[in-house]
Write an enzyme that holds these catalytic residues in place. Sequence first.
Site, PDB file in Angstrom:
ATOM      1  N   HIS A   1     -25.270  -6.743  39.492  1.00 29.38           N
ATOM      2  CA  HIS A   1     -24.754  -5.928  38.381  1.00 29.38           C
ATOM      3  C   HIS A   1     -23.636  -4.995  38.826  1.00 29.38           C
ATOM      4  O   HIS A   1     -23.352  -4.001  38.145  1.00 29.38           O
ATOM      5  CB  HIS A   1     -25.890  -5.126  37.731  1.00 29.38           C
ATOM      6  CG  HIS A   1     -26.846  -5.978  36.948  1.00 29.38           C
ATOM      7  ND1 HIS A   1     -28.076  -5.545  36.509  1.00 29.38           N
ATOM      8  CD2 HIS A   1     -26.741  -7.277  36.518  1.00 29.38           C
ATOM      9  CE1 HIS A   1     -28.697  -6.517  35.846  1.00 29.38           C
ATOM     10  NE2 HIS A   1     -27.906  -7.580  35.839  1.00 29.38           N
TER      11      HIS A   1
ATOM     12  N   CYS B   1      -9.945  -3.253  37.705  1.00 29.08           N
ATOM     13  CA  CYS B   1      -8.869  -3.150  36.711  1.00 29.08           C
ATOM     14  C   CYS B   1      -9.192  -4.080  35.546  1.00 29.08           C
ATOM     15  O   CYS B   1      -9.306  -5.303  35.728  1.00 29.08           O
ATOM     16  CB  CYS B   1      -7.526  -3.525  37.341  1.00 29.08           C
ATOM     17  SG  CYS B   1      -6.199  -3.528  36.114  1.00 29.08           S
TER      18      CYS B   1
ATOM     19  N   ASN C   1     -44.698  -3.851  41.687  1.00 33.24           N
ATOM     20  CA  ASN C   1     -44.148  -2.944  40.665  1.00 33.24           C
ATOM     21  C   ASN C   1     -45.167  -1.844  40.380  1.00 33.24           C
ATOM     22  O   ASN C   1     -46.360  -1.990  40.652  1.00 33.24           O
ATOM     23  CB  ASN C   1     -43.844  -3.729  39.379  1.00 33.24           C
ATOM     24  CG  ASN C   1     -42.840  -3.029  38.488  1.00 33.24           C
ATOM     25  OD1 ASN C   1     -41.778  -2.612  38.957  1.00 33.24           O
ATOM     26  ND2 ASN C   1     -43.151  -2.865  37.212  1.00 33.24           N
TER      27      ASN C   1
HETATM   28  C1  BJW Z   1     -41.468   1.569  39.768  1.00 34.67           C
HETATM   29  C2  BJW Z   1     -41.434   2.867  40.178  1.00 34.67           C
HETATM   30  C3  BJW Z   1     -41.856   3.104  41.470  1.00 34.67           C
HETATM   31  C4  BJW Z   1     -40.765   2.893  38.196  1.00 34.67           C
HETATM   32  N1  BJW Z   1     -42.245   2.087  42.236  1.00 34.67           N
HETATM   33  N2  BJW Z   1     -41.870   0.559  40.532  1.00 34.67           N
HETATM   34  C5  BJW Z   1     -31.777 -11.900  23.884  1.00 34.67           C
HETATM   35  C6  BJW Z   1     -32.657 -12.632  24.676  1.00 34.67           C
HETATM   36  C7  BJW Z   1     -32.392 -12.860  26.032  1.00 34.67           C
HETATM   37  C8  BJW Z   1     -31.245 -12.358  26.628  1.00 34.67           C
HETATM   38  C9  BJW Z   1     -30.381 -11.630  25.837  1.00 34.67           C
HETATM   39  C10 BJW Z   1     -30.648 -11.411  24.490  1.00 34.67           C
HETATM   40  N3  BJW Z   1     -29.633 -10.663  23.977  1.00 34.67           N
HETATM   41  C11 BJW Z   1     -28.747 -10.398  24.975  1.00 34.67           C
HETATM   42  C12 BJW Z   1     -29.196 -10.991  26.119  1.00 34.67           C
HETATM   43  C13 BJW Z   1     -28.541 -10.953  27.459  1.00 34.67           C
HETATM   44  C14 BJW Z   1     -28.605  -9.565  28.071  1.00 34.67           C
HETATM   45  C15 BJW Z   1     -30.049  -9.115  28.093  1.00 34.67           C
HETATM   46  O1  BJW Z   1     -30.827  -9.493  28.946  1.00 34.67           O
HETATM   47  N4  BJW Z   1     -30.438  -8.268  27.159  1.00 34.67           N
HETATM   48  C16 BJW Z   1     -31.837  -7.822  27.074  1.00 34.67           C
HETATM   49  C17 BJW Z   1     -31.875  -6.332  26.795  1.00 34.67           C
HETATM   50  C18 BJW Z   1     -32.553  -8.660  26.050  1.00 34.67           C
HETATM   51  N5  BJW Z   1     -28.084  -9.698  29.419  1.00 34.67           N
HETATM   52  C19 BJW Z   1     -26.801  -9.623  29.674  1.00 34.67           C
HETATM   53  O2  BJW Z   1     -25.971  -9.369  28.808  1.00 34.67           O
HETATM   54  C20 BJW Z   1     -26.363  -9.926  31.094  1.00 34.67           C
HETATM   55  N6  BJW Z   1     -25.362 -10.932  31.084  1.00 34.67           N
HETATM   56  C21 BJW Z   1     -25.630 -12.179  30.658  1.00 34.67           C
HETATM   57  O3  BJW Z   1     -26.715 -12.520  30.244  1.00 34.67           O
HETATM   58  O4  BJW Z   1     -24.547 -13.007  30.778  1.00 34.67           O
HETATM   59  C22 BJW Z   1     -24.670 -14.337  30.260  1.00 34.67           C
HETATM   60  C23 BJW Z   1     -25.314 -15.320  31.186  1.00 34.67           C
HETATM   61  C24 BJW Z   1     -25.632 -16.560  30.703  1.00 34.67           C
HETATM   62  C25 BJW Z   1     -26.226 -17.480  31.544  1.00 34.67           C
HETATM   63  C26 BJW Z   1     -26.485 -17.177  32.852  1.00 34.67           C
HETATM   64  C27 BJW Z   1     -26.141 -15.958  33.340  1.00 34.67           C
HETATM   65  C28 BJW Z   1     -25.572 -15.018  32.506  1.00 34.67           C
HETATM   66  C29 BJW Z   1     -25.782  -8.692  31.748  1.00 34.67           C
HETATM   67  C30 BJW Z   1     -26.819  -7.650  31.993  1.00 34.67           C
HETATM   68  C31 BJW Z   1     -26.183  -6.378  32.532  1.00 34.67           C
HETATM   69  C32 BJW Z   1     -27.206  -5.282  32.730  1.00 34.67           C
HETATM   70  N7  BJW Z   1     -26.562  -4.095  33.035  1.00 34.67           N
HETATM   71  C33 BJW Z   1     -27.357  -2.908  33.296  1.00 34.67           C
HETATM   72  C34 BJW Z   1     -26.412  -1.684  33.338  1.00 34.67           C
HETATM   73  C35 BJW Z   1     -25.426  -1.780  34.432  1.00 34.67           C
HETATM   74  C36 BJW Z   1     -25.896  -1.135  35.660  1.00 34.67           C
HETATM   75  C37 BJW Z   1     -25.808   0.355  35.608  1.00 34.67           C
HETATM   76  O5  BJW Z   1     -25.006   0.913  34.883  1.00 34.67           O
HETATM   77  O6  BJW Z   1     -26.606   0.986  36.313  1.00 34.67           O
HETATM   78  O7  BJW Z   1     -28.102  -3.044  34.487  1.00 34.67           O
HETATM   79  S1  BJW Z   1     -28.629  -2.591  32.068  1.00 34.67           S
HETATM   80  C38 BJW Z   1     -29.831  -1.990  33.164  1.00 34.67           C
HETATM   81  O8  BJW Z   1     -30.974  -2.890  33.145  1.00 34.67           O
HETATM   82  C39 BJW Z   1     -29.202  -2.106  34.555  1.00 34.67           C
HETATM   83  C40 BJW Z   1     -30.350  -2.660  35.340  1.00 34.67           C
HETATM   84  O9  BJW Z   1     -29.850  -3.279  36.520  1.00 34.67           O
HETATM   85  C41 BJW Z   1     -31.039  -3.582  34.398  1.00 34.67           C
HETATM   86  C42 BJW Z   1     -32.436  -3.903  34.768  1.00 34.67           C
HETATM   87  O10 BJW Z   1     -33.254  -2.774  34.675  1.00 34.67           O
HETATM   88  P1  BJW Z   1     -34.445  -2.579  35.696  1.00 34.67           P
HETATM   89  O11 BJW Z   1     -33.917  -2.465  37.061  1.00 34.67           O
HETATM   90  O12 BJW Z   1     -35.498  -3.583  35.460  1.00 34.67           O
HETATM   91  O13 BJW Z   1     -34.958  -1.103  35.298  1.00 34.67           O
HETATM   92  P2  BJW Z   1     -36.056  -0.650  34.199  1.00 34.67           P
HETATM   93  O14 BJW Z   1     -35.881   0.808  34.007  1.00 34.67           O
HETATM   94  O15 BJW Z   1     -36.046  -1.495  33.011  1.00 34.67           O
HETATM   95  O16 BJW Z   1     -37.458  -0.921  34.913  1.00 34.67           O
HETATM   96  C43 BJW Z   1     -37.857  -0.192  36.059  1.00 34.67           C
HETATM   97  C44 BJW Z   1     -39.198  -0.751  36.521  1.00 34.67           C
HETATM   98  O17 BJW Z   1     -39.550  -0.056  37.695  1.00 34.67           O
HETATM   99  C45 BJW Z   1     -40.342  -0.530  35.513  1.00 34.67           C
HETATM  100  O18 BJW Z   1     -41.106  -1.733  35.385  1.00 34.67           O
HETATM  101  C46 BJW Z   1     -41.187   0.565  36.148  1.00 34.67           C
HETATM  102  O19 BJW Z   1     -42.593   0.398  35.919  1.00 34.67           O
HETATM  103  C47 BJW Z   1     -40.905   0.348  37.612  1.00 34.67           C
HETATM  104  N8  BJW Z   1     -41.013   1.554  38.404  1.00 34.67           N
HETATM  105  N9  BJW Z   1     -40.974   3.647  39.091  1.00 34.67           N
HETATM  106  C48 BJW Z   1     -42.243   0.819  41.692  1.00 34.67           C
HETATM  107  N10 BJW Z   1     -41.889   4.372  41.952  1.00 34.67           N
END
Ligand code: BJW
Length: 229
Positions: free
Chosen positions: A106, A114, A198
């Site tokens: 990501h 750019c 997790n």
């Molecule tokens: C602990 C803890 C501790 C806490 N110890 N654990 C409908 C259906 C399916 C897909 C889609 C849909 N509509 C749109 C989509 C696609 C979309 C998507 O998935 N959307 C969903 C919301 C449904 N995805 C995209 O658009 C991606 N691109 C894409 O799909 O391109 C097309 C493609 C096609 C074919 C192949 C490949 C690609 C792009 C996604 C970009 C995500 N960007 C972000 C922001 C940028 C980064 C930033 O600014 O920081 O990335 S969003 C945000 O979520 C960030 C993260 O990397 C990402 C994941 O979050 P993460 O890391 O899981 O965090 P949390 O907070 O959700 O969870 C934390 C976990 O930790 C929890 O479980 C806690 O319990 C645990 N935890 N403390 C251990 N101490």
Amino acid sequence: MAKIVILTGAGISAESGIRTFRAEDGLWEEHRVEDVATPEGFAADPDLVHRFYNARRAAVTAAEPNAAHCALADLEADGRHEVLVVTQNVDDLHERGGSRHVIHMHGTLNGALCAACGHRWPAPAVMHRTDSCPSCGVPATRPDIVWFGEMPYRMEEIWTALRAADLFVSIGTSGNVYPAAGFVQDAVRAGVETLELNLERSSGTRWFDTARHGPATEIVPAWVREMLA
Ligand code: BJW
């Protein structure tokens, strides 16, 4: 040598003081996700998006890697396993913890991109909408972050490594954001053993062969100790 692909998410950095994403109120650092993590949000208010990422860059600079980051680096340094960390995180805590093979699917807060010509360069501590690209000169600087609707980086490389792995481990991710959320199913289809570490059950827990729940700074070092015993 056993090949291990490790997917990490915000949970691994939580105990370093970096906030995770999905708060119960649906807001992220008091912003709607659509406003700060989509190309449309950036087009509508680039100053807001730059302020948001400048603040996160400062927070990460002040943070330190924790015992979970360091344990993964120890696993790699030991040399008995081929370890690839695929992180969704935009912080650099894996690298500062000592991991060498890291893919930032990501993007990274340390990168500038750019929007006009695609050139990349190291991000300054504070970025502005009016910063010019060092290559084409156009003032279209954005953070090198993959927003919703954009293609994550190095996907072919990740899928190839995943299919060739002996073990897939998912650490600190909610399993809500694709394509990373689908890696466990890709691994299962390829006959790869799977493990979730997790804080709590994630959206994908049922897909894993084994799941252990607790704080990353406890369960990740414990798992690494077992691997190195
Ligand atoms: C602990 C803890 C501790 C806490 N110890 N654990 C409908 C259906 C399916 C897909 C889609 C849909 N509509 C749109 C989509 C696609 C979309 C998507 O998935 N959307 C969903 C919301 C449904 N995805 C995209 O658009 C991606 N691109 C894409 O799909 O391109 C097309 C493609 C096609 C074919 C192949 C490949 C690609 C792009 C996604 C970009 C995500 N960007 C972000 C922001 C940028 C980064 C930033 O600014 O920081 O990335 S969003 C945000 O979520 C960030 C993260 O990397 C990402 C994941 O979050 P993460 O890391 O899981 O965090 P949390 O907070 O959700 O969870 C934390 C976990 O930790 C929890 O479980 C806690 O319990 C645990 N935890 N403390 C251990 N101490």
